[in-house]
Design a protein around this motif. Sequence first.
Motif, PDB file in Angstrom:
ATOM      1  N   THR A   1       0.842  -1.185   0.000  1.00  0.00           N
ATOM      2  CA  THR A   1       0.000   0.000   0.000  1.00  0.00           C
ATOM      3  C   THR A   1       0.883   1.242   0.000  1.00  0.00           C
ATOM      4  OG1 THR A   1      -1.702  -1.175   1.263  1.00  0.00           O
ATOM      5  CG2 THR A   1      -1.866   1.217   1.179  1.00  0.00           C
ATOM      6  N   VAL A   2       0.596   2.178  -0.905  1.00  0.00           N
ATOM      7  CA  VAL A   2       1.344   3.428  -0.989  1.00  0.00           C
ATOM      8  C   VAL A   2       0.497   4.523  -0.341  1.00  0.00           C
ATOM      9  CG1 VAL A   2       2.520   5.058  -2.504  1.00  0.00           C
ATOM     10  CG2 VAL A   2       2.399   2.629  -3.128  1.00  0.00           C
ATOM     11  N   VAL A   3       1.115   5.286   0.562  1.00  0.00           N
ATOM     12  CA  VAL A   3       0.383   6.311   1.312  1.00  0.00           C
ATOM     13  C   VAL A   3       1.193   7.605   1.326  1.00  0.00           C
ATOM     14  CG1 VAL A   3      -0.589   4.513   2.800  1.00  0.00           C
ATOM     15  CG2 VAL A   3       1.446   5.766   3.556  1.00  0.00           C
ATOM     16  N   THR A   4       0.534   8.680   1.715  1.00  0.00           N
ATOM     17  CA  THR A   4       1.241   9.941   1.969  1.00  0.00           C
ATOM     18  C   THR A   4       1.671   9.956   3.426  1.00  0.00           C
ATOM     19  OG1 THR A   4      -0.111  11.100   0.325  1.00  0.00           O
ATOM     20  CG2 THR A   4       1.091  12.448   1.917  1.00  0.00           C
ATOM     21  N   GLU A   5       2.963  10.043   3.684  1.00  0.00           N
ATOM     22  CA  GLU A   5       3.490  10.050   5.050  1.00  0.00           C
ATOM     23  C   GLU A   5       2.975  11.276   5.790  1.00  0.00           C
ATOM     24  OE1 GLU A   5       4.230   8.751   7.875  1.00  0.00           O
ATOM     25  OE2 GLU A   5       5.912   7.644   6.993  1.00  0.00           O
ATOM     26  N   THR A   6       2.538  11.076   7.024  1.00  0.00           N
ATOM     27  CA  THR A   6       1.933  12.175   7.791  1.00  0.00           C
ATOM     28  C   THR A   6       2.808  12.677   8.920  1.00  0.00           C
ATOM     29  OG1 THR A   6       0.785  10.590   9.229  1.00  0.00           O
ATOM     30  CG2 THR A   6      -0.404  11.376   7.271  1.00  0.00           C
ATOM     31  N   ARG A   7       3.993  12.100   9.101  1.00  0.00           N
ATOM     32  CA  ARG A   7       4.859  12.534  10.197  1.00  0.00           C
ATOM     33  C   ARG A   7       6.313  12.259   9.833  1.00  0.00           C
ATOM     34  NH1 ARG A   7       2.738   8.403  14.665  1.00  0.00           N
ATOM     35  NH2 ARG A   7       0.798   8.873  13.541  1.00  0.00           N
ATOM     36  N   GLY A   8       7.208  12.804  10.653  1.00  0.00           N
ATOM     37  CA  GLY A   8       8.621  12.532  10.481  1.00  0.00           C
ATOM     38  C   GLY A   8       9.257  13.270   9.326  1.00  0.00           C
ATOM     39  N   PRO A   9      10.502  12.933   9.015  1.00  0.00           N
ATOM     40  CA  PRO A   9      11.259  13.656   7.977  1.00  0.00           C
ATOM     41  C   PRO A   9      10.699  13.478   6.570  1.00  0.00           C
ATOM     42  CG  PRO A   9      12.455  11.694   8.691  1.00  0.00           C
ATOM     43  CD  PRO A   9      11.300  11.859   9.633  1.00  0.00           C
ATOM     44  N   PHE A  10       9.851  12.489   6.365  1.00  0.00           N
ATOM     45  CA  PHE A  10       9.297  12.251   5.033  1.00  0.00           C
ATOM     46  C   PHE A  10       7.830  12.657   4.951  1.00  0.00           C
ATOM     47  CE2 PHE A  10      12.734   9.253   5.807  1.00  0.00           C
ATOM     48  CZ  PHE A  10      13.595   9.594   4.778  1.00  0.00           C
ATOM     49  N   LYS A  11       7.411  13.508   5.878  1.00  0.00           N
ATOM     50  CA  LYS A  11       6.035  13.986   5.886  1.00  0.00           C
ATOM     51  C   LYS A  11       5.682  14.615   4.536  1.00  0.00           C
ATOM     52  CE  LYS A  11       2.852  17.028   8.389  1.00  0.00           C
ATOM     53  NZ  LYS A  11       2.710  17.974   9.534  1.00  0.00           N
ATOM     54  N   GLY A  12       4.551  14.215   3.999  1.00  0.00           N
ATOM     55  CA  GLY A  12       4.099  14.747   2.714  1.00  0.00           C
ATOM     56  C   GLY A  12       4.561  13.950   1.519  1.00  0.00           C
ATOM     57  N   GLU A  13       5.489  12.988   1.700  1.00  0.00           N
ATOM     58  CA  GLU A  13       5.987  12.185   0.581  1.00  0.00           C
ATOM     59  C   GLU A  13       5.174  10.897   0.441  1.00  0.00           C
ATOM     60  OE1 GLU A  13      10.133  11.489   0.270  1.00  0.00           O
ATOM     61  OE2 GLU A  13      10.677  13.371   1.267  1.00  0.00           O
TER      62      GLU A  13
ATOM     63  N   VAL B   1       5.112   7.054   0.184  1.00  0.00           N
ATOM     64  CA  VAL B   1       5.984   5.966   0.619  1.00  0.00           C
ATOM     65  C   VAL B   1       5.197   4.658   0.621  1.00  0.00           C
ATOM     66  CG1 VAL B   1       7.427   7.459   2.048  1.00  0.00           C
ATOM     67  CG2 VAL B   1       5.436   6.342   3.065  1.00  0.00           C
ATOM     68  N   VAL B   2       5.917   3.548   0.572  1.00  0.00           N
ATOM     69  CA  VAL B   2       5.286   2.234   0.680  1.00  0.00           C
ATOM     70  C   VAL B   2       5.088   1.936   2.157  1.00  0.00           C
ATOM     71  CG1 VAL B   2       5.479  -0.221   0.174  1.00  0.00           C
ATOM     72  CG2 VAL B   2       6.374   1.453  -1.443  1.00  0.00           C
ATOM     73  N   ARG B   3       3.848   1.759   2.560  1.00  0.00           N
ATOM     74  CA  ARG B   3       3.542   1.577   3.972  1.00  0.00           C
ATOM     75  C   ARG B   3       4.276   0.360   4.530  1.00  0.00           C
ATOM     76  NH1 ARG B   3      -2.548   0.391   5.723  1.00  0.00           N
ATOM     77  NH2 ARG B   3      -2.778   2.591   6.254  1.00  0.00           N
ATOM     78  N   GLY B   4       4.897   0.572   5.688  1.00  0.00           N
ATOM     79  CA  GLY B   4       5.660  -0.494   6.318  1.00  0.00           C
ATOM     80  C   GLY B   4       7.084  -0.568   5.832  1.00  0.00           C
ATOM     81  N   HIS B   5       7.405   0.178   4.768  1.00  0.00           N
ATOM     82  CA  HIS B   5       8.753   0.141   4.195  1.00  0.00           C
ATOM     83  C   HIS B   5       9.188   1.552   3.842  1.00  0.00           C
ATOM     84  CE1 HIS B   5       8.238  -4.167   4.109  1.00  0.00           C
ATOM     85  NE2 HIS B   5       7.057  -3.931   3.602  1.00  0.00           N
ATOM     86  N   GLU B   6       8.897   2.462   4.762  1.00  0.00           N
ATOM     87  CA  GLU B   6       9.301   3.835   4.552  1.00  0.00           C
ATOM     88  C   GLU B   6      10.827   3.901   4.477  1.00  0.00           C
ATOM     89  OE1 GLU B   6       7.175   2.712   6.647  1.00  0.00           O
ATOM     90  OE2 GLU B   6       5.314   3.866   6.559  1.00  0.00           O
ATOM     91  N   PRO B   7      11.374   4.989   3.953  1.00  0.00           N
ATOM     92  CA  PRO B   7      12.818   5.060   3.731  1.00  0.00           C
ATOM     93  C   PRO B   7      13.668   4.755   4.957  1.00  0.00           C
ATOM     94  CG  PRO B   7      11.721   6.834   2.590  1.00  0.00           C
ATOM     95  CD  PRO B   7      10.669   6.162   3.428  1.00  0.00           C
ATOM     96  N   HIS B   8      13.136   5.018   6.165  1.00  0.00           N
ATOM     97  CA  HIS B   8      13.937   4.791   7.359  1.00  0.00           C
ATOM     98  C   HIS B   8      13.739   3.397   7.941  1.00  0.00           C
ATOM     99  CE1 HIS B   8       9.980   6.229   8.593  1.00  0.00           C
ATOM    100  NE2 HIS B   8      10.151   5.629   9.747  1.00  0.00           N
TER     101      HIS B   8
END
Length: 298
Positions: free
Chosen positions: A264-276, A278-285
Amino acid sequence: MQETRPNKPDAARSDNLFIAEKLAEVADLLDAQGADPYRVRAYREASAFVAAMTESLRKILTEKGGRSLEDLPTIGTSIAGAIAELLRTGDLAMMRRLRGELDPEKVLQTVPTIGPRLAQVIHEDLGIETLEGLEVAAYDGRLETLNGIGKRRVRAIQHSLSEMLARRRFPRADGRMPAPPIEKVLDVDREYRRRVMADDLPKIAPRRFNPGGAAWLPILHTERGPWRLTALYSNTPNAHRLSRTRDWVVIYFEKDGTAEGQCTVVTETRGPFKGERVVRGHEPHRPAYGDQIRETGE
């Protein structure tokens, strides 16, 4: 004169015709939703082959295992899996998904030890909607992060899934599952959202949260290299509760020789990637997904 009784229906023939009918229905759904003609043709050819078979598909599955189905003409990994699922359950999750009828929590509850509450947590916290997606999470460590699921329970779920999905390819020795590169997943996400905005996609009428039966859910079938992908907005209780039905994009993927996966691809709502995106559960960090998805956002 001796009474002549009608012959009993041939169970093997009946099974084969049932499978052929369902494969033809999948082909019709894919065709109506603009899927790749090659994929549509593959299901039609498999349907025709199965309808003409004299040998029982059920017997082949029982005596030789699911992978023996792949050796039949016109039957590849994906269609062999569909045949095995139909023979074992009388149902096909892929068909229900194409029709907008899939209930992920009920699917998860078919696994021993997973009850309604745990199915809800798995679905809402990890965004998992299929047994194949659950298998990935059971091997890549995400399932173990949920409260109340320890190593022993994860192993039990892995064992149950290995039997339920015996027709599928198994994870590599390091526990990772094949998946497309993340840039391809995010590119499909971009294409889906762009074409939704342009009102350029066929729509299906999901059964859930749709009392009027309106065809409102856009669906995209596309390819990236050897990967076949299907994208659609998440139509789940959690997505509705959080007003994310026009943000969360569920993407299913497969290629020849692999089981179907899902993310599932979502818009990140927190942290350094907020607004990007990302693949849920596999965010860049977080740890990489599968053996190809890299740690990067859109």
